[in-house]
Structure formats: structure tokens, C-alpha cells
Design a protein around this motif. Structure first.
Motif: not given
Length: 280
Positions: A89, A108-111, A244, A246, A248, A256, A258
Motif C-alpha cells: 500500500k 487482494n486482501q482489504p486492510e 485504491q 477496498e 469486504q 472482497h 483490494n
């Protein structure tokens, strides 16, 4: 007596005839099997040769793949890194467009933290303050159908930083791009939610994700999605390098992602310092 002898003679002839037919049929069967066996063997040999050629082709392709990986140039390695799912990021503002307008961030994992995903307070939306250059900073929301507008969107009149619009072959170069789309929250002329974005950034790139989010929310009034959109600026530039996004979905993994989307337009060179541009 003569008649009886004649009958016996005819009976013998009939027996010899039947015996001859039986012998003929018995002899022809092995020939038929031999022909069939030979045909099957030819097919088996043909398949075996084809299988051998395929194995050889596969081995050759594997060798070429290995050679390409071993001789990947430094420039190709940098391009691969920019488009890989391990893009951090913090590095987004330093990335340059290399041909893929959208790339994956953080595998691809949202934070989002556990607190970020809480639905205890119901649906909500917040927008970060403009920075010292009048640029938007971040838009956050816990989306639900309760936030969606029922009225038609009004004309936009806010002018975001980097706004130097002009006509190109496909229409206007820039849109007043919502960080969180109007259809999701009803936010319209909110300076904290608008940036100067190219046509391709706004649609189809951002809009594809927004439509996925809207579709999921409309399936049930109990559906929630944690959502965040961050404009990415490089240093003091007035035109964002990209955004960006994101998202979920809460309670399942239906929505889902990112991703980072570059603020670019095909056939146009953008000056990110002030938003001016040159065609070609």
C-alpha cells in the motif's frame, strides 16, 4: 428296396453338405479375428506415437518456460513487480503505469481491522478532510441499502484539483469522479468525495466494482459491506495518480477486493502536477 437305398444315398449327401458348410464357417472365423486384431494394433501403435510426440512437445514448452524465467530482464522484473499481488500500500504513489490499469494490492486482501468490520452502529459514511492543497484524502463507509439514494443525481458543480478538462476523440477527458459512487451513499457535490478522474478511471474501471457492491447490497437489506476508497497523489501533484479501492462484505466473502487503479487515459499524456494534458 430301391427307394430305401435312394433315401439313404440322399441322406448321406445332405450330411456331407452340412459338414462342408460347418467346416467352411469354422475356418473363416480365425481370419476375421486376425483382421480385427491387426486393425486394433494399428490404432494402438498410432496412439502410442501421438502420445510420444505430445510428451516431447510438453517437455520442449517446459524448457522454454524455464529459459524465459531465467533470462527475465531487469525491466521485465520491475514490470512484473508492479503488477503482482504483493504490491504494498505504501508504495502505490511511486508506481508508474505499465499497461495494466488495475493491479492487485496486498494479495487482494482489504486492510480492515475487526473494529472496522463491526456492524454495531449500523450503516455509516465518513470523509476525510481536504489536505493543505485542497485535495481529498479518504472516503470510508459501512454500506447498506439504507444509505442508497432514491432521488436522481443532480448536476455536479464542484471543481476538484487538477481540473483542466477538454474534448478528446471519445468525449471529455475528465469526469468529476466520486470516491464512493453516488448510487452507494447519495453523496454528490461533496468536495471531500470528488477528484479529477479520467473517463476510463471512472468508467469502466471504478464503476465495475461499484456495480458489484450495489448488486450484493440490493440482494438483502441485511447485507453490509465495509468500503474504503483512497485517492493516491504523488508529492504535491494536484492530479491523483490513481485510487485504491477496498471492500469486504460482512459475514461472508461474496465481495472482497483490494485494488489500485491508475488514473490514465489511452492516447493522452497527463501532467499530474496540474492536470493539463497532451493528446498523443
Amino acid at each position: 428296396m430301391m427307394k430305401k437305398s435312394f433315401n439313404i444315398f440322399m441322406s448321406l449327401i445332405l450330411l456331407f453338405t452340412l459338414a462342408g458348410c460347418s467346416s467352411s464357417n469354422t475356418e473363416s472365423a480365425p481370419k476375421t479375428r486376425i483382421v480385427k486384431d491387426y486393425s486394433y494394433q494399428k490404432k494402438a501403435d498410432k496412439l502410442a506415437k501421438k502420445n510420444k510426440r505430445l510428451k516431447s512437445d510438453i517437455k520442449e514448452l517446459q524448457n522454454k518456460i524455464t529459459q524465459n524465467q531465467n533470462y527475465l530482464s531487469e525491466n521485465d522484473q520491475e514490470t512484473f513487480s508492479n503488477n503482482s499481488s504483493d504490491t504494498s500500500k505504501d508504495n502505490l504513489s511511486n508506481l508508474d503505469y505499465t499497461g495494466s490499469q488495475e493491479i492487485v494490492v496486498n494479495n487482494n486482501q482489504p486492510e480492515f481491522s475487526d473494529d472496522d468490520l463491526s456492524t454495531a452502529k449500523g450503516a455509516w459514511q465518513t470523509y476525510g478532510d481536504l489536505d493543505n492543497l485542497n485535495r481529498p484524502t479518504v472516503a470510508n463507509a459501512l454500506l447498506n441499502t439504507s444509505l442508497m439514494p432514491s432521488a436522481k443525481r443532480e448536476r455536479l458543480n464542484w471543481t476538484p484539483t487538477g481540473w483542466h478538462n477538454k474534448k478528446i476523440g471519445s468525449g471529455w477527458l475528465y469526469n468529476r469522479s466520486h470516491l464512493i459512487g453516488y448510487q452507494l451513499t447519495g453523496q454528490n457535490n461533496n468536495p471531500k468525495n470528488l477528484i479529477t478522474g479520467t473517463r476510463s478511471l471512472n468508467s469502466p474501471e471504478m464503476q465495475v466494482h461499484e456495480m458489484d457492491v450495489a448488486y450484493y447490497l440490493k440482494k438483502s437489506n441485511s447485507h453490509f459491506i465495509r468500503y474504503r476508497v483512497t485517492p493516491i497523489f504523488r508529492n504535491d501533484e494536484l492530479l491523483a495518480r490513481g485510487v485504491q479501492m477496498e471492500a469486504q462484505s460482512i459475514g461472508d466473502n461474496s465481495v472482497h477486493f483490494n485494488v489500485y487503479i491508475f488514473n490514465v487515459e489511452s492516447g493522452v499524456t497527463l501532467n499530474y502536477n496540474d492536470g493539463t494534458s497532451q493528446i498523443g
